[in-house]
Enzyme design. Structure first.
Site, short mmCIF file in Angstrom:
data_model
loop_
_atom_site.label_atom_id
_atom_site.label_comp_id
_atom_site.label_asym_id
_atom_site.label_seq_id
_atom_site.Cartn_x
_atom_site.Cartn_y
_atom_site.Cartn_z
NE ARG A 184 -2.71 6.32 11.78
CZ ARG A 184 -3.02 5.77 10.54
NH1 ARG A 184 -2.39 6.00 9.25
NH2 ARG A 184 -4.14 4.99 10.55
CG ASP A 242 -7.49 2.91 0.30
OD1 ASP A 242 -7.32 2.88 1.65
OD2 ASP A 242 -6.37 2.71 -0.52
CD GLU A 289 -4.72 5.60 14.41
OE1 GLU A 289 -4.78 6.66 13.79
OE2 GLU A 289 -4.43 4.20 13.37
CE1 TYR A 294 -6.33 -0.52 5.66
CE2 TYR A 294 -4.55 -2.06 5.31
CZ TYR A 294 -5.22 -0.90 5.75
OH TYR A 294 -4.03 0.06 6.29
NE ARG A 337 6.45 8.52 -4.38
CZ ARG A 337 5.54 8.87 -3.36
NH1 ARG A 337 6.09 9.58 -2.28
NH2 ARG A 337 4.13 8.78 -3.48
NE ARG A 362 -4.44 -4.85 15.87
CZ ARG A 362 -3.78 -4.90 17.12
NH1 ARG A 362 -4.31 -5.85 18.05
NH2 ARG A 362 -3.00 -4.15 17.54
NE ARG A 403 -3.30 0.35 3.21
CZ ARG A 403 -4.42 0.82 2.88
NH1 ARG A 403 -5.23 0.09 1.95
NH2 ARG A 403 -4.77 1.99 3.10
N1 UDP Z 1 3.40 0.99 7.90
C1 UDP Z 1 4.69 1.15 8.35
N2 UDP Z 1 5.15 2.36 8.81
C2 UDP Z 1 4.60 3.64 8.65
C3 UDP Z 1 3.33 3.70 8.07
C4 UDP Z 1 2.91 2.39 7.64
O1 UDP Z 1 5.23 0.03 8.59
O2 UDP Z 1 5.21 4.55 9.08
C5 UDP Z 1 2.78 -0.07 7.28
C6 UDP Z 1 2.06 -0.76 8.55
O3 UDP Z 1 2.20 -2.25 8.22
C7 UDP Z 1 0.66 -0.16 7.85
C8 UDP Z 1 0.77 -0.52 6.41
O4 UDP Z 1 2.16 -0.02 6.21
O5 UDP Z 1 -0.44 -1.43 8.23
C9 UDP Z 1 -0.06 0.31 5.42
O6 UDP Z 1 -0.33 1.84 6.09
P1 UDP Z 1 -1.34 2.92 5.68
O7 UDP Z 1 -0.79 4.11 6.01
O8 UDP Z 1 -1.78 2.53 4.38
O9 UDP Z 1 -2.41 2.31 6.56
P2 UDP Z 1 -3.92 3.12 6.95
O10 UDP Z 1 -3.53 4.61 6.74
O11 UDP Z 1 -4.74 2.59 6.29
O12 UDP Z 1 -3.73 2.99 8.41
#
Ligand code: UDP
Length: 380
Positions: free
Chosen positions: A290, A361, A313, A359, A185, A259, A181
């Site tokens: 976060r 979007d 969170e 999951y 880069r 979760r 996801r």
């Molecule tokens: N992830 C991570 N570190 C980060 C952000 C995301 O390891 O700083 C991983 C984590 O396993 C997460 C996945 O990337 O479940 C997908 O992140 P995304 O931001 O898409 O999750 P959402 O915003 O849907 O909670």
């Protein structure tokens, strides 16, 4: 509240989240049929719900930051009629050991983390070398996939701890596609998504859902649980159920794993707390994943209250009564999901994020709702 007269409706939509609201809108305006939307909670919009904080005037997302983003122009053409976006483009920072990095991992993250000054080509070679040290040729799980993309040191710093906190399990137990996801880069692009269309609704999500559900053929009933009224439903009603699939079938094969998150919201007497909308905390020792700071989602507004709203969170397993966010989808979940899916109750369609146990979007949810309407409802 007036008693519900079910015979007035041909369709019943269970759940006023994104899937249910789009389906209701289509039924009402495309088919011209009357549709009743019931919602267990006290608000429309499902987990996209947002509200104006009365103290600061800041638009806050009740279930954590929701940024709309898509590259699907058909879906955008549909939803833009109900949703005017502001010019916010999502950027996320990650705090690791008291330093701040770009997330997703990009050239800035690499150079800052390694203390280098590599250009894109040199970084490509450097990363290829880091990745080859791990010797993973066919990644089988999230950990192996992540290391095969960024190498072990960056994985340990930015992915391992965050993922353990978010999912409550070792990343070796998780499917590889969760990590794809995120883009990785070798340039300085610091946007979170690659999608051309991005933003947050100018007037908030509440207004989007009010608009979707505004057609005269739609009636919305909040605080109404399907399981309390189902015995009264007439046989002719076509039901679109968007709640959890295991709940629908009374958990007969067991509960699916989800979760959820605890959100600790605080008003801080400062104009700006962290200088950005989302700061990830990637170390395992920090208990939250976060911090959201909602004022940054609306750069077009300039709050002058001298205060800001933040939200920490904390992920955790979803227990009965919690709002499910992310399907765990482990081997046992897959097995029992198959059993639930093999049952097709008469006159009932099950869909959406909770109904399909995926999951999704926001844009994917809308795309699925539009497709479902075209293929399963338009001609009934
Ligand atoms: N992830 C991570 N570190 C980060 C952000 C995301 O390891 O700083 C991983 C984590 O396993 C997460 C996945 O990337 O479940 C997908 O992140 P995304 O931001 O898409 O999750 P959402 O915003 O849907 O909670």
């Amino acid at each position: 509240m007036n008693a519900l007269n079910f015979k007035d409706y041909k369709f019943l939509v269970v759940g006023a989240g994104l899937f249910g609201s789009v389906v209701a809108e289509r039924i009402a305006s495309e088919k011209g049929d009357r549709v009743l939307v019931i919602e267990r909670r006290d608000h429309i919009g499902g987990n996209c719900s947002s509200f104006i904080d009365p103290t600061t005037g800041i638009e806050c997302h009740k279930f954590g930051t929701h940024v709309f983003h898509t590259d699907n122009m058909d879906t955008w053409e549909y939803i833009r009629r109900f949703m005017a976006l502001n010019n916010y483009r999502h950027r996320v920072l990650a705090k690791y050991k008291n330093a701040v990095y770009h997330m997703p991992i990009n050239l800035s993250t690499i150079n800052r983390f390694y203390g280098t000054d590599l250009d894109p080509a040199a970084a490509g070679e450097f990363m290829a070398n880091e990745i080859s040290k791990a010797g993973i040729s066919r990644p089988q799980n999230l950990e192996e996939k992540a290391i095969s993309l960024v190498g072990r040191p960056l994985y340990e710093a930015f992915i391992h701890g965050y993922t353990v906190k978010q999912w409550g399990t070792d990343p070796r137990n998780l499917p590889a596609d969760i990590i794809t996801r995120l883009p990785f880069r070798l340039n300085y692009n610091s946007e979170y998504y690659d999608d051309p269309i991005q933003g947050v609704p100018k007037e908030g999500y509440e207004a989007v859902f009010r608009s979707l559900l505004s057609h005269k053929n739609i009636t919305v009933r909040l605080n109404t649980d399907y399981f309390d009224i189902k015995k009264d439903l007439p046989a002719h009603l076509i039901i679109i159920y968007t709640g959890p699939i295991d709940r629908f079938l009374d958990y007969k094969y067991g509960a699916l794993g989800w979760r959820t998150v605890d959100l600790d919201v605080k008003t801080i007497e400062k104009e700006d707390f962290q200088g950005t909308a989302v700061m990830n905390y990637t170390e395992k020792s920090v208990p939250y994943t976060r911090i959201h700071e909602f004022r940054h989602l609306h750069p077009e507004k300039f709050p002058t209250a001298g205060a800001t709203v933040i939200c920490r969170e904390y992920p955790k397993p979803a227990y009965p009564g919690d709002e499910p966010y992310y399907p765990v989808n482990d081997a046992n979940d897959k097995k029992i999901l198959e059993k639930y899916r093999s049952e097709s109750p008469k006159n009932v369609h099950i869909g959406g994020r909770l109904g399909s146990y995926r999951y999704l979007d926001m844009d994917d949810t809308i795309t699925e709702a539009l497709h479902f309407f075209e293929t399963s409802l338009k001609s009934v």
